[in-house]
Write a protein that holds these residues in place. Structure first.
Motif, PDB file in Angstrom:
ATOM      1  N   LEU A 110       0.827  -1.214   0.000  1.00 28.28           N
ATOM      2  CA  LEU A 110       0.000   0.000   0.000  1.00 28.28           C
ATOM      3  C   LEU A 110       0.860   1.263   0.000  1.00 28.28           C
ATOM      4  CD1 LEU A 110      -3.122   0.588   0.034  1.00 28.28           C
ATOM      5  CD2 LEU A 110      -2.452  -1.793   0.193  1.00 28.28           C
ATOM      6  N   GLY A 111       2.017   1.180   0.673  1.00 25.94           N
ATOM      7  CA  GLY A 111       2.948   2.325   0.661  1.00 25.94           C
ATOM      8  C   GLY A 111       3.394   2.622  -0.760  1.00 25.94           C
ATOM      9  N   SER A 112       3.754   1.566  -1.493  1.00 27.25           N
ATOM     10  CA  SER A 112       4.170   1.732  -2.892  1.00 27.25           C
ATOM     11  C   SER A 112       3.029   2.291  -3.729  1.00 27.25           C
ATOM     12  CB  SER A 112       4.624   0.388  -3.479  1.00 27.25           C
ATOM     13  OG  SER A 112       5.885   0.040  -2.970  1.00 27.25           O
ATOM     14  N   LEU A 113       1.842   1.742  -3.513  1.00 19.11           N
ATOM     15  CA  LEU A 113       0.669   2.208  -4.268  1.00 19.11           C
ATOM     16  C   LEU A 113       0.441   3.703  -4.057  1.00 19.11           C
ATOM     17  CD1 LEU A 113      -2.721   2.761  -3.722  1.00 19.11           C
ATOM     18  CD2 LEU A 113      -1.908   1.969  -5.924  1.00 19.11           C
ATOM     19  N   LEU A 114       0.543   4.148  -2.812  1.00 21.51           N
ATOM     20  CA  LEU A 114       0.252   5.550  -2.504  1.00 21.51           C
ATOM     21  C   LEU A 114       1.310   6.487  -3.080  1.00 21.51           C
ATOM     22  CD1 LEU A 114      -1.136   4.955   1.066  1.00 21.51           C
ATOM     23  CD2 LEU A 114      -2.441   5.702  -0.924  1.00 21.51           C
ATOM     24  N   ARG A 115       2.563   6.045  -3.129  1.00 19.64           N
ATOM     25  CA  ARG A 115       3.601   6.877  -3.787  1.00 19.64           C
ATOM     26  C   ARG A 115       3.342   6.947  -5.285  1.00 19.64           C
ATOM     27  NH1 ARG A 115       6.675   4.583   0.326  1.00 19.64           N
ATOM     28  NH2 ARG A 115       7.092   2.717  -0.917  1.00 19.64           N
ATOM     29  N   ILE A 116       2.963   5.789  -5.892  1.00 22.73           N
ATOM     30  CA  ILE A 116       2.663   5.763  -7.330  1.00 22.73           C
ATOM     31  C   ILE A 116       1.468   6.674  -7.618  1.00 22.73           C
ATOM     32  CG2 ILE A 116       1.768   4.303  -9.202  1.00 22.73           C
ATOM     33  CD1 ILE A 116       3.425   1.971  -7.848  1.00 22.73           C
ATOM     34  N   ARG A 117       0.450   6.596  -6.777  1.00 23.82           N
ATOM     35  CA  ARG A 117      -0.753   7.433  -6.934  1.00 23.82           C
ATOM     36  C   ARG A 117      -0.388   8.911  -6.918  1.00 23.82           C
ATOM     37  NH1 ARG A 117      -6.600   6.247  -5.993  1.00 23.82           N
ATOM     38  NH2 ARG A 117      -7.229   8.383  -5.691  1.00 23.82           N
ATOM     39  N   SER A 118       0.496   9.255  -5.984  1.00 21.13           N
ATOM     40  CA  SER A 118       0.937  10.655  -5.855  1.00 21.13           C
ATOM     41  C   SER A 118       1.686  11.111  -7.108  1.00 21.13           C
ATOM     42  CB  SER A 118       1.820  10.778  -4.610  1.00 21.13           C
ATOM     43  OG  SER A 118       2.316  12.080  -4.483  1.00 21.13           O
ATOM     44  N   GLU A 119       2.606  10.277  -7.592  1.00 19.81           N
ATOM     45  CA  GLU A 119       3.377  10.621  -8.807  1.00 19.81           C
ATOM     46  C   GLU A 119       2.473  10.671 -10.038  1.00 19.81           C
ATOM     47  OE1 GLU A 119       6.174  11.854  -9.337  1.00 19.81           O
ATOM     48  OE2 GLU A 119       7.354  11.383  -7.568  1.00 19.81           O
ATOM     49  N   ALA A 120       1.524   9.736 -10.137  1.00 16.11           N
ATOM     50  CA  ALA A 120       0.616   9.717 -11.293  1.00 16.11           C
ATOM     51  C   ALA A 120      -0.254  10.968 -11.300  1.00 16.11           C
ATOM     52  CB  ALA A 120      -0.247   8.452 -11.257  1.00 16.11           C
ATOM     53  N   THR A 121      -0.711  11.389 -10.123  1.00 15.57           N
ATOM     54  CA  THR A 121      -1.511  12.619 -10.010  1.00 15.57           C
ATOM     55  C   THR A 121      -0.704  13.811 -10.509  1.00 15.57           C
ATOM     56  OG1 THR A 121      -2.706  11.721  -8.113  1.00 15.57           O
ATOM     57  CG2 THR A 121      -2.764  14.102  -8.376  1.00 15.57           C
ATOM     58  N   ALA A 122       0.542  13.909 -10.039  1.00 17.07           N
ATOM     59  CA  ALA A 122       1.415  15.028 -10.458  1.00 17.07           C
ATOM     60  C   ALA A 122       1.681  14.973 -11.965  1.00 17.07           C
ATOM     61  CB  ALA A 122       2.724  14.977  -9.676  1.00 17.07           C
ATOM     62  N   ALA A 123       1.880  13.755 -12.491  1.00 15.21           N
ATOM     63  CA  ALA A 123       2.170  13.588 -13.925  1.00 15.21           C
ATOM     64  C   ALA A 123       0.987  14.030 -14.784  1.00 15.21           C
ATOM     65  CB  ALA A 123       2.515  12.129 -14.228  1.00 15.21           C
ATOM     66  N   ILE A 124      -0.219  13.738 -14.326  1.00 15.54           N
ATOM     67  CA  ILE A 124      -1.430  14.128 -15.070  1.00 15.54           C
ATOM     68  C   ILE A 124      -1.573  15.649 -15.067  1.00 15.54           C
ATOM     69  CG2 ILE A 124      -3.966  14.059 -14.950  1.00 15.54           C
ATOM     70  CD1 ILE A 124      -3.554  11.021 -14.085  1.00 15.54           C
TER      71      ILE A 124
END
Length: 439
Positions: A110-124
């Motif tokens: 879940l930690g990995s998922l939340l970092r990916i979510r954060s980066e994907a949000t910024a990328a969008i």
């Protein structure tokens, strides 16, 4: 000397030396702390929060560059490992950690998922800002039902407040949680050529499937001065590829955890590399139905022209086209909402709509050209008995209207696709679905 702060991920005590691994949530990798056994404390357990002072030195181990030679270790918050539901070095199934929404972010996955979510949000956000889009905060409370699906959460005052307000509507009209920011974006597309929004949307769909949530995030964009569905599809494809490339380059270890341990059989990594290299496939709804009718597979829902594509159909089409993302365009007129542009074709009457289907998930994005011609829109709204409710929408066509179109992408389904996660409940911090609203 600034202290290193974090939570203990592992403890190993030897005669000559004490090893701790601490993690502050900034990455999947933990920092190894090497300490004298005299610093050992019974509260130095898995899950406890610590503050370590010492010297960063080059590590003799191949697996890490640096380690921390500890001088002092302070336990900030102890953790009772007997009661703590997450156990050291145990790979808990996602279903298990889902029971603990208040603690599951401390799990590696879940930690990995939340970092990916954060980066994907910024990328969008970066993608849209780099391409000249204005970010609009569309409302969460609305009086519109954008999809016409009727799967709405209605907002009402609590019982006590309602009694004192003599049963009137707080807003004087029925109000709902938004199912889409599209109509509000169309308002803004009358003043800005490119707009987007990215926020929570809600569906009161009584479904506990692996693809549905009651609260989820949507990325939506609207483009003015466009008469081509191809323009909309190009933005969808560019957004998808740009965001995915950014996530893969910025979170390689976090993404690898999913590709190796959560969905190894899906070959998600290879699939993504292929997707980034190749152009997405485009087929018409007509071609899709013909392909399904000719399939040797037996479907639960028989494919017929004029019927919506079911998940089983979507997955078959993706496989049939080579396991790559597929645009399906030009859907039947009667299947789609009132705002989609009439193709004026016959005898099979269609609208300029597009859905993007992806492997393992099915429909990821939906978009269309919007009906900018006032007479077409007026007659359709009148037939549906919606002309009064959408008078403001007709006004948009009276005052400086332009051909325009847009799309929406489900953010959680996007994460499911790039990570190979089977259940949508595992790609959002606090999943909301029928019969479940924990926390």
């Amino acid at each position: 000397m600034n202290p290193n702060k974090g939570w203990i991920r592992s403890v190993r005590s030897q005669k000559e030396v004490l090893f701790l691994h601490i993690n502050d949530g900034s990455s999947l990798e933990s920092l190894q702390v090497v300490a004298d056994p005299s610093l050992e404390d019974r509260d130095l357990t898995f899950g406890s929060a610590v503050e370590v002072r010492g010297k960063l030195v080059k590590s003799p181990h191949k697996m890490q560059n640096m380690e921390l030679k500890a001088e002092t270790i302070r336990v900030v918050g102890p953790c009772d490992t007997w009661l703590f539901p997450l156990k050291m070095k145990e790979r808990h199934p996602l279903e298990y950690v889902r029971q603990f929404p208040h603690l599951r972010c401390r799990n590696n996955t879940l930690g990995s998922l939340l970092r990916i979510r954060s980066e994907a949000t910024a990328a969008i956000h970066s993608f849209f800002q780099d391409n000249g889009y204005v970010h609009i905060h569309t409302p969460i409370i609305t009086s519109n039902d954008c999809e016409g699906a009727g799967e709405l959460f209605q907002i009402e005052m609590s019982h006590e407040t309602r009694e004192s307000a003599k049963k009137t509507h707080f807003f004087n009209v029925p109000a709902f949680l938004t199912v889409s920011g599209q109509l509000h974006l169309e308002v803004m597309a009358g003043a800005f050529t490119h707009v987007f929004t990215f926020g929570p949307t809600f569906r009161a769909e009584n479904s506990q499937s692996r693809r549905h949530l009651a609260e989820f995030y949507m990325v939506e964009a609207e483009l003015s001065f466009t008469e081509s569905l191809q323009d909309i599809m190009q933005v969808m494809e560019d957004l998808f590829k740009t965001a995915t490339s950014t996530v893969l380059s910025k979170c390689p270890h976090d993404v690898e955890l999913f590709h190796k341990h959560i969905a190894p059989a899906q070959k998600t990594k290879d699939r993504l590399e292929q997707m980034l290299k190749n152009k997405f496939v485009t087929i018409s709804y007509n071609e899709a139905v013909e392909t399904l009718k000719g399939a040797s597979q037996t479907f639960t829902f028989k494919p017929e022209w004029g019927c919506d594509l079911q998940t089983e159909h979507e997955k078959y089409l993706v496989k049939h086209c080579g396991d790559v993302p597929v645009f399906v365009i030009n859907y039947p007129y009667d299947l789609k909402p009132f705002y989609m542009r009439d193709n004026e074709d016959g005898p099979q009457h269609t609208v300029a709509a597009v859905d993007l289907l992806v492997p393992g998930v099915g429909e990821l994005c939906g978009g269309s050209l919007r009906e900018e011609r006032l007479p077409f829109l007026e007659s359709r709204l009148q037939r549906l008995g919606l002309a009064d409710a959408y008078q403001w929408y007709l006004d948009l066509r009276k005052f400086g209207s332009v051909p325009h179109g847009g799309f929406g992408m489900g953010f959680e389904r996007y994460l499911q696709y790039i990570l190979g996660v089977d259940n949508i409940k595992d790609v959002i911090p606090f999943p909301r679905f029928s019969h479940s609203c924990l926390l």
